[in-house]
Design an enzyme around this catalytic site. Structure first.
Site, PDB file in Angstrom:
ATOM      1  N   ARG A  60       2.511  -9.892   7.652  1.00  0.00           N
ATOM      2  CA  ARG A  60       1.995 -10.324   8.959  1.00  0.00           C
ATOM      3  C   ARG A  60       1.892 -11.838   9.026  1.00  0.00           C
ATOM      4  NH1 ARG A  60      -4.153  -7.761   8.238  1.00  0.00           N
ATOM      5  NH2 ARG A  60      -4.749  -9.097   6.515  1.00  0.00           N
TER       6      ARG A  60
ATOM      7  N   ARG B 119      -6.051   6.519  19.475  1.00  0.00           N
ATOM      8  CA  ARG B 119      -6.800   6.717  20.722  1.00  0.00           C
ATOM      9  C   ARG B 119      -5.899   7.132  21.865  1.00  0.00           C
ATOM     10  NH1 ARG B 119      -8.792   1.212  20.203  1.00  0.00           N
ATOM     11  NH2 ARG B 119     -10.535   1.371  18.736  1.00  0.00           N
TER      12      ARG B 119
ATOM     13  N   ARG C 111      -3.547  -5.084  -5.634  1.00  0.00           N
ATOM     14  CA  ARG C 111      -2.512  -5.779  -4.879  1.00  0.00           C
ATOM     15  C   ARG C 111      -3.036  -7.175  -4.603  1.00  0.00           C
ATOM     16  NH1 ARG C 111       2.423  -4.410  -4.978  1.00  0.00           N
ATOM     17  NH2 ARG C 111       2.904  -5.001  -2.829  1.00  0.00           N
TER      18      ARG C 111
ATOM     19  N   ASP D 266     -15.251  -3.019   3.256  1.00  0.00           N
ATOM     20  CA  ASP D 266     -15.235  -4.060   4.277  1.00  0.00           C
ATOM     21  C   ASP D 266     -16.527  -4.862   4.155  1.00  0.00           C
ATOM     22  OD1 ASP D 266     -12.786  -3.743   5.538  1.00  0.00           O
ATOM     23  OD2 ASP D 266     -13.510  -2.140   6.848  1.00  0.00           O
TER      24      ASP D 266
ATOM     25  N   GLU E 282       1.833 -13.691   5.241  1.00  0.00           N
ATOM     26  CA  GLU E 282       1.251 -12.983   4.096  1.00  0.00           C
ATOM     27  C   GLU E 282       2.312 -12.165   3.366  1.00  0.00           C
ATOM     28  OE1 GLU E 282      -2.245 -10.754   5.125  1.00  0.00           O
ATOM     29  OE2 GLU E 282      -3.219 -12.515   6.017  1.00  0.00           O
TER      30      GLU E 282
ATOM     31  N   TYR F 189     -12.584  -0.331  -1.898  1.00  0.00           N
ATOM     32  CA  TYR F 189     -11.976  -1.013  -0.749  1.00  0.00           C
ATOM     33  C   TYR F 189     -13.046  -1.219   0.334  1.00  0.00           C
ATOM     34  CZ  TYR F 189      -7.902  -1.478   2.515  1.00  0.00           C
ATOM     35  OH  TYR F 189      -6.954  -1.899   3.411  1.00  0.00           O
TER      36      TYR F 189
ATOM     37  N   ARG G 129      -8.091   4.695   8.028  1.00  0.00           N
ATOM     38  CA  ARG G 129      -8.882   3.538   8.466  1.00  0.00           C
ATOM     39  C   ARG G 129      -8.564   3.156   9.912  1.00  0.00           C
ATOM     40  NH1 ARG G 129     -10.656  -0.551   4.858  1.00  0.00           N
ATOM     41  NH2 ARG G 129      -9.750  -2.175   6.130  1.00  0.00           N
TER      42      ARG G 129
HETATM   43  P1  FAD Z   1     -15.430 -11.472  -3.252  1.00  0.00           P
HETATM   44  O1  FAD Z   1     -15.385 -12.071  -1.892  1.00  0.00           O
HETATM   45  O2  FAD Z   1     -14.133 -11.241  -3.960  1.00  0.00           O
HETATM   46  O3  FAD Z   1     -16.376 -12.341  -4.170  1.00  0.00           O
HETATM   47  C1  FAD Z   1     -16.424 -12.252  -5.572  1.00  0.00           C
HETATM   48  C2  FAD Z   1     -16.624 -13.657  -6.100  1.00  0.00           C
HETATM   49  O4  FAD Z   1     -16.818 -13.583  -7.515  1.00  0.00           O
HETATM   50  C3  FAD Z   1     -15.419 -14.550  -5.876  1.00  0.00           C
HETATM   51  O5  FAD Z   1     -15.803 -15.732  -5.192  1.00  0.00           O
HETATM   52  C4  FAD Z   1     -14.934 -14.864  -7.294  1.00  0.00           C
HETATM   53  O6  FAD Z   1     -14.408 -16.179  -7.425  1.00  0.00           O
HETATM   54  C5  FAD Z   1     -16.209 -14.679  -8.102  1.00  0.00           C
HETATM   55  N1  FAD Z   1     -15.961 -14.393  -9.504  1.00  0.00           N
HETATM   56  C6  FAD Z   1     -15.185 -13.403 -10.012  1.00  0.00           C
HETATM   57  N2  FAD Z   1     -15.184 -13.464 -11.363  1.00  0.00           N
HETATM   58  C7  FAD Z   1     -15.985 -14.499 -11.693  1.00  0.00           C
HETATM   59  C8  FAD Z   1     -16.351 -15.083 -12.937  1.00  0.00           C
HETATM   60  N3  FAD Z   1     -15.873 -14.616 -14.101  1.00  0.00           N
HETATM   61  N4  FAD Z   1     -17.183 -16.132 -12.937  1.00  0.00           N
HETATM   62  C9  FAD Z   1     -17.646 -16.653 -11.782  1.00  0.00           C
HETATM   63  N5  FAD Z   1     -17.302 -16.146 -10.565  1.00  0.00           N
HETATM   64  C10 FAD Z   1     -16.483 -15.091 -10.540  1.00  0.00           C
HETATM   65  N6  FAD Z   1     -13.411  -7.021   5.448  1.00  0.00           N
HETATM   66  C11 FAD Z   1     -13.787  -6.901   6.746  1.00  0.00           C
HETATM   67  O7  FAD Z   1     -14.893  -6.419   7.030  1.00  0.00           O
HETATM   68  N7  FAD Z   1     -12.968  -7.330   7.761  1.00  0.00           N
HETATM   69  C12 FAD Z   1     -11.747  -7.890   7.518  1.00  0.00           C
HETATM   70  O8  FAD Z   1     -11.042  -8.277   8.464  1.00  0.00           O
HETATM   71  C13 FAD Z   1     -11.323  -8.010   6.148  1.00  0.00           C
HETATM   72  N8  FAD Z   1     -10.126  -8.546   5.870  1.00  0.00           N
HETATM   73  C14 FAD Z   1      -9.748  -8.670   4.552  1.00  0.00           C
HETATM   74  C15 FAD Z   1      -8.500  -9.232   4.266  1.00  0.00           C
HETATM   75  C16 FAD Z   1      -8.097  -9.374   2.943  1.00  0.00           C
HETATM   76  C17 FAD Z   1      -6.756 -10.000   2.631  1.00  0.00           C
HETATM   77  C18 FAD Z   1      -8.944  -8.920   1.900  1.00  0.00           C
HETATM   78  C19 FAD Z   1      -8.506  -9.045   0.469  1.00  0.00           C
HETATM   79  C20 FAD Z   1     -10.178  -8.353   2.180  1.00  0.00           C
HETATM   80  C21 FAD Z   1     -10.595  -8.223   3.500  1.00  0.00           C
HETATM   81  N9  FAD Z   1     -11.845  -7.692   3.820  1.00  0.00           N
HETATM   82  C22 FAD Z   1     -12.215  -7.563   5.133  1.00  0.00           C
HETATM   83  C23 FAD Z   1     -12.800  -7.275   2.752  1.00  0.00           C
HETATM   84  C24 FAD Z   1     -13.740  -8.408   2.345  1.00  0.00           C
HETATM   85  O9  FAD Z   1     -12.986  -9.492   1.846  1.00  0.00           O
HETATM   86  C25 FAD Z   1     -14.695  -7.891   1.269  1.00  0.00           C
HETATM   87  O10 FAD Z   1     -15.467  -6.818   1.763  1.00  0.00           O
HETATM   88  C26 FAD Z   1     -15.660  -8.953   0.739  1.00  0.00           C
HETATM   89  O11 FAD Z   1     -15.057 -10.188   0.507  1.00  0.00           O
HETATM   90  C27 FAD Z   1     -16.271  -8.454  -0.557  1.00  0.00           C
HETATM   91  O12 FAD Z   1     -17.207  -9.387  -1.024  1.00  0.00           O
HETATM   92  P2  FAD Z   1     -17.493  -9.472  -2.586  1.00  0.00           P
HETATM   93  O13 FAD Z   1     -18.612 -10.455  -2.747  1.00  0.00           O
HETATM   94  O14 FAD Z   1     -17.634  -8.122  -3.153  1.00  0.00           O
HETATM   95  O15 FAD Z   1     -16.142 -10.024  -3.247  1.00  0.00           O
HETATM   96  N1  UDP Z   2      -0.961  -0.149   8.674  1.00  0.00           N
HETATM   97  C1  UDP Z   2       0.313   0.121   9.107  1.00  0.00           C
HETATM   98  N2  UDP Z   2       0.845  -0.652  10.097  1.00  0.00           N
HETATM   99  C2  UDP Z   2       0.173  -1.661  10.673  1.00  0.00           C
HETATM  100  C3  UDP Z   2      -1.150  -1.918  10.234  1.00  0.00           C
HETATM  101  C4  UDP Z   2      -1.679  -1.148   9.221  1.00  0.00           C
HETATM  102  O1  UDP Z   2       0.957   1.010   8.600  1.00  0.00           O
HETATM  103  O2  UDP Z   2       0.730  -2.334  11.567  1.00  0.00           O
HETATM  104  C5  UDP Z   2      -1.518   0.687   7.570  1.00  0.00           C
HETATM  105  C6  UDP Z   2      -1.275   0.063   6.193  1.00  0.00           C
HETATM  106  O3  UDP Z   2      -1.046   1.117   5.294  1.00  0.00           O
HETATM  107  C7  UDP Z   2      -2.582  -0.592   5.880  1.00  0.00           C
HETATM  108  C8  UDP Z   2      -3.570   0.397   6.507  1.00  0.00           C
HETATM  109  O4  UDP Z   2      -2.913   0.824   7.700  1.00  0.00           O
HETATM  110  O5  UDP Z   2      -2.784  -0.728   4.495  1.00  0.00           O
HETATM  111  C9  UDP Z   2      -4.920  -0.201   6.831  1.00  0.00           C
HETATM  112  O6  UDP Z   2      -4.726  -1.302   7.689  1.00  0.00           O
HETATM  113  P1  UDP Z   2      -5.787  -2.439   7.836  1.00  0.00           P
HETATM  114  O7  UDP Z   2      -5.335  -3.363   8.904  1.00  0.00           O
HETATM  115  O8  UDP Z   2      -7.132  -1.818   7.960  1.00  0.00           O
HETATM  116  O9  UDP Z   2      -5.656  -3.155   6.428  1.00  0.00           O
HETATM  117  P2  UDP Z   2      -6.418  -4.419   5.825  1.00  0.00           P
HETATM  118  O10 UDP Z   2      -7.292  -5.009   6.897  1.00  0.00           O
HETATM  119  O11 UDP Z   2      -7.204  -3.874   4.692  1.00  0.00           O
HETATM  120  O12 UDP Z   2      -5.319  -5.331   5.399  1.00  0.00           O
END
Ligand code: FAD
Ligand code: UDP
Length: 365
Positions: A280, A176, A249, A350, A300, A348, A172
């Site tokens: 982080r 560069r 996780r 985005d 986190e 997984y 991911r």
């Molecule tokens: P969710 O956002 O999880 O929505 C699902 C919803 O369903 C939730 O609100 C939940 O409460 C609801 N739900 C579940 N079960 C029930 C139930 N039984 N009844 C009623 N409601 C229910 N993507 C990026 O592009 N850039 C980023 O920087 C990025 N950072 C991230 C950092 C973290 C820590 C995480 C975990 C993800 C990150 N992502 C990022 C990914 C991004 O969060 C997801 O792509 C996106 O939220 C997915 O949307 P979703 O609707 O599938 O899921």
């Molecule tokens: N990663 C790492 N060191 C860093 C940042 C990321 O080893 O400083 C690795 C780690 O395994 C992570 C993966 O790269 O799970 C993807 O990173 P990203 O920032 O895309 O993770 P997310 O946004 O999903 O938390």
């Protein structure tokens, strides 16, 4: 005829985009979410007038023009570029892995010198076909970067040895040979001006939404409301975990308000050593170039998912993928339930992947 065409379970990005597009086609939708708010993991809570990304930092990035045009037609995005810094035992390195990182680590000055260093380390490790994350990382950036910036962080994040994790996780990240600290390779990037809640206010404008409402609290009643269900919750829960539980996780966020305008000078600082217990620190105001007197930071802590915690990252290893396949086979037989999103597809994704999938959903064609 039922009251609604769609019951949408989950007011996250998938559910809200689906509701918006279905409504534009004249379909009647009701959205429910068990959380007390809409937005899923993108939800922002205002603390000291700072938009705090309550479920983890979210930066929108895409190279898909249709996706970018869609989200920017709903709200304005700023020009934030994610450039996290890695902190390894007090020494700072630029991310992603680029000429700045190579210079900071080895003192090399030219791309050729950096490539040579990596080649030497790859050859010394004797890796030809990377079979796991460790081998993939060493073959991409060499053993020094693996030991300093990858191993500790990854093992904290995933709670597993790098030798037991799939190579795809590390692919991911860009590598560069230019002096470019942009964490993403995508063409467009930014954060909604005023936070993600504005995006959801537009997506769900005019749609009936019931928050604090769990689908499983009264499934027959919710099923009776609509012709079809769009389910975005965990797929194994939908089927009563009958084949076993999928693993995730989760992350615990320790959020504090500090009486200083600028704590770390960057939105994201990764702690890449194994000893620091958190992965982080996010300083939320920097996502929107905030000038407030105070600041809000979140540490986190990553851990294994348990039933009372939020499922964040699907663990797409062999065991979980084959379990997921069994649930998917059941899902494929459904005629009035559509599954979508990170939890229902156990992928997984985005944010841009989610938007893209809903924009091209056959049901909305
Ligand atoms: P969710 O956002 O999880 O929505 C699902 C919803 O369903 C939730 O609100 C939940 O409460 C609801 N739900 C579940 N079960 C029930 C139930 N039984 N009844 C009623 N409601 C229910 N993507 C990026 O592009 N850039 C980023 O920087 C990025 N950072 C991230 C950092 C973290 C820590 C995480 C975990 C993800 C990150 N992502 C990022 C990914 C991004 O969060 C997801 O792509 C996106 O939220 C997915 O949307 P979703 O609707 O599938 O899921
Ligand atoms: N990663 C790492 N060191 C860093 C940042 C990321 O080893 O400083 C690795 C780690 O395994 C992570 C993966 O790269 O799970 C993807 O990173 P990203 O920032 O895309 O993770 P997310 O946004 O999903 O938390």
């Amino acid at each position: 005829m039922k009251e609604y065409d769609y019951l949408i379970v989950g007011a996250g990005l998938y559910g809200a985009c689906f509701a918006y597009l279905a409504r534009r086609k004249g379909r009647r939708c009701i959205v429910i979410d068990k959380r007390p708010h809409c937005g899923g993991n993108l939800y922002c809570e205002s603390i000291e007038s700072i938009n705090v990304h309550k479920y983890g930092a979210h930066i929108f990035h895409t190279s898909d023009r249709e996706v970018w045009d869609f989200v920017t037609s709903l709200c304005e995005f700023n020009n934030y570029i994610n450039s996290p810094v890695a902190n390894y035992k007090g020494k700072l390195y630029n991310l992603p892995f680029n000429m700045n990182t190579f210079h900071e680590l080895w003192g090399v000055v030219t791309p050729e010198q950096a490539a040579e260093k990596i080649r030497e380390q790859r050859e010394a490790a004797g890796i030809t076909e990377p079979k796991n994350l460790e081998e993939q990382a060493i073959s991409l950036v060499g053993s020094d970067i693996y030991e300093t910036l990858i191993k500790g962080y990854t093992e904290k994040q995933w709670g597993r040895k790098c030798t037991e994790l799939p190579a795809s996780i590390i692919r991911r990240l860009p590598v560069r040979f230019t002096f470019d600290n942009n964490y993403f390779n995508d063409i467009w990037q930014g954060i909604p001006v005023g936070g993600y809640n504005r995006l959801f206010a537009r997506l769900l404008e005019g749609t009936e939404v019931r928050t604090g409402t769990d689908y499983f609290s009264d499934r027959p009643y919710f099923d009776s409301l609509a012709e079809k269900t769009v389910y975005t919750g965990p797929i194994d829960q939908f089927y009563g975990y009958r084949f076993g539980k999928l693993e995730y996780r989760t992350v615990r966020f320790e959020t504090s308000v500090l009486d200083t305008p600028n704590y770390q000078g960057v939105a994201v600082m990764n702690y890449t050593d194994a000893e620091t217990p958190f992965t982080r620190i996010i300083e939320h105001k920097h996502f929107e170039f905030g000038r407030q007197d105070k600041t809000v930071i979140s540490r986190e802590y990553s851990s294994e998912w348990k039933e009372d915690s939020e499922p964040y990252y699907p663990i797409n290893d062999g065991r979980n993928n084959s379990l997921c396949l069994k649930y998917r086979e059941l899902a494929d037989t459904e005629t009035s339930v559509l599954f979508g999103g990170r939890l229902a597809e156990y992928r997984y994704y985005d944010m841009h992947h989610i938007v893209e999938r809903v924009l091209h959903h056959p049901e909305l064609a």
